[in-house]
Design an enzyme around this catalytic site. Structure first.
Site, PDB file in Angstrom:
ATOM      1  N   ASP A 235     -46.456  18.314  74.639  1.00 15.44           N
ATOM      2  CA  ASP A 235     -45.741  17.260  75.344  1.00 15.44           C
ATOM      3  C   ASP A 235     -45.820  17.455  76.846  1.00 15.44           C
ATOM      4  O   ASP A 235     -45.858  18.584  77.342  1.00 15.44           O
ATOM      5  CB  ASP A 235     -44.267  17.237  74.932  1.00 15.44           C
ATOM      6  N   HIS A 236     -45.807  16.332  77.564  1.00 12.16           N
ATOM      7  CA  HIS A 236     -45.690  16.395  79.015  1.00 12.16           C
ATOM      8  C   HIS A 236     -44.271  16.844  79.364  1.00 12.16           C
ATOM      9  O   HIS A 236     -43.300  16.424  78.727  1.00 12.16           O
ATOM     10  CB  HIS A 236     -45.973  15.016  79.620  1.00 12.16           C
ATOM     11  N   PRO A 237     -44.113  17.696  80.396  1.00 14.82           N
ATOM     12  CA  PRO A 237     -42.762  18.197  80.671  1.00 14.82           C
ATOM     13  C   PRO A 237     -41.772  17.156  81.162  1.00 14.82           C
ATOM     14  O   PRO A 237     -40.568  17.318  80.966  1.00 14.82           O
ATOM     15  CB  PRO A 237     -43.000  19.276  81.741  1.00 14.82           C
ATOM     16  N   TYR A 242     -45.732  11.145  75.683  1.00 17.69           N
ATOM     17  CA  TYR A 242     -46.939  11.621  76.366  1.00 17.69           C
ATOM     18  C   TYR A 242     -47.312  12.932  75.697  1.00 17.69           C
ATOM     19  O   TYR A 242     -46.822  13.997  76.059  1.00 17.69           O
ATOM     20  CB  TYR A 242     -46.633  11.841  77.848  1.00 17.69           C
ATOM     21  N   ARG A 290     -36.779  13.396  72.837  1.00 14.74           N
ATOM     22  CA  ARG A 290     -38.204  13.557  72.527  1.00 14.74           C
ATOM     23  C   ARG A 290     -38.461  13.706  71.021  1.00 14.74           C
ATOM     24  O   ARG A 290     -39.379  13.098  70.479  1.00 14.74           O
ATOM     25  CB  ARG A 290     -38.746  14.777  73.275  1.00 14.74           C
TER      26      ARG A 290
END
Length: 398
Positions: A235-237, A242, A290
């Protein structure tokens, strides 16, 4: 030195002569890029075994695959650097060279007479370039440095891997190759400056600093807020959705970088109301939720194949793509059509396929019509004959 290039008249570094005393990966990767760009690279290797990577398996028709991966567009000169005669030949070579590159352990270059202070005094227009593990000026400057150590000490491994899992090494020798690219950039800058300054330069970088400089937003996040980022897996931080999601037949990368993309994704998933779900109403909410978001998207995406979803998402302006294996990459029609694989004639392997340099210069991939990784000492006689010819000429480097 003989600076003829396989792509004479076309490549940007035609006429630049590089004396390369590097081995393993960081330095050879740098000089391979210079060779791809048209420089004449003399890879000086100590007799009798040469670059250590020549003995590293696995092998392709008795040639080290590791060595083959980072030594194209070079000429191999086998010289005993432990002898005065060998060192003298290299020093004479430098009178007619533009760039000298080495990645010895700290202090070794100085011990054998090739430290930057000595070389620049004797050859004022020479660009001396080197890579070390940790650079100069700190308590670790004398430590030996390898990619694994640099990845750990740079913080990169702390950011790589699954949340709650162990720090994880990146799947390629990223510290070595990043340092090689940074050194290449520094050499190119020194070459550009030399006509204005009239002198060479000492350019250096290190495995550790090269990776620290690439921490990007994760590094700035700590420097600006004091918050140390943690591992987020695929995952994008700070952006969602994403990352990697599951279609019916395998994983798929989807990267919704904007609110508009999120709305379009929901529409293409035939769930337009999902964009208004309070849990996912904006990016901050989606980052906080998320895991529930992933469950919803995987359930929807799991109904159809990756091919189906790509055919819907890409025309809608949603960045997406399959997760490929290395074998799939080198058989991918776009990689092939765009010149991602180049073929070089090799005296032992026959046609040698290599991953191409990604730079396209005036519509042509650089390095593609060049030299295969050389056999040990394949160009020694040529080099010594050219050196004798050059010794009779006045030194004049523009």
């Amino acid at each position: 030195m003989n600076a003829d290039s396989p792509d004479s008249g076309r490549l940007p570094l035609e006429g630049v002569v590089v004396v390369d005393l590097t081995r393993a990966l960081s330095g050879p990767f740098c000089t391979m890029v210079l060779g791809d760009l048209g420089a004449t690279v003399y890879k000086v290797e100590s007799e009798p075994h040469g670059d250590m990577t020549r003995t590293w398996g696995p092998f392709h028709d008795s040639e080290s695959i590791y060595y083959l991966s980072c030594n194209r567009n070079k000429r191999s000169v086998a010289i005993d650097l432990r002898s005065e005669r060998g060192r003298s030949a290299v020093m004479d070579m430098l009178s007619h060279a533009d760039v000298f590159v080495q990645n010895f352990k700290p202090g070794v270059a100085e011990e054998i007479g090739f430290g930057p202070d000595v070389l620049r005094k004797r050859h004022p227009r020479l660009i001396c370039a080197d890579i070390s593990g940790f650079g100069r000026g700190g308590p670790y400057q004398d430590w030996p440095g390898l990619d694994q150590v640099a990845q750990g000490m740079s913080g990169l491994m702390s950011l790589t891997g699954d949340p709650g899992g162990a720090p994880t090494r990146v799947g390629v020798s990223i510290a070595d190759m990043t340092a090689g690219l940074w050194l290449c950039i520094g050499i190119l800058a020194a070459l550009a400056a030399r006509p204005h300054t009239g002198s060479g330069a000492h350019v250096s970088t290190a495995l550790l600093s090269s990776l620290v400089s690439m921490l990007g937003v994760n590094g700035q996040r700590y420097l600006s807020s004091g918050e140390a980022p943690s591992r987020t897996g695929n995952d994008h931080p700070v952006i969602a959705p994403y990352g990697v999601f599951q279609a019916a037949d395998g994983p798929l990368s989807i990267a919704c970088a904007t609110q508009v993309m999120w709305s379009h994704l929901c529409k293409e998933l035939n769930e337009p109301d999902l964009a208004q779900d309070p849990r996912f109403i904006d990016n901050a909410s989606r980052v906080s939720a998320r895991e529930p978001l992933r469950e919803v998207l995987n359930q929807l995406l799991g109904r159809r194949s990756r091919e189906y979803w790509l055919a819907r998402l890409l025309p809608a302006g949603i960045p997406a793509g399959p997760i490929l294996t290395v074998a799939e990459v080198f058989n991918d029609p776009h990689v092939i059509a765009s010149g991602g694989i180049q073929s070089l004639p090799h005296p032992r392997t026959g046609t040698l396929r290599v991953a191409a340099n990604p730079i396209v210069f005036d519509g042509v991939r650089v390095g593609g019509d060049g030299l295969p990784p050389p056999r040990l000492g394949a160009h020694t006689a040529e080099f010594l004959a050219e050196l004798e010819r050059r010794r009779a000429m006045p030194v004049s480097k523009s």
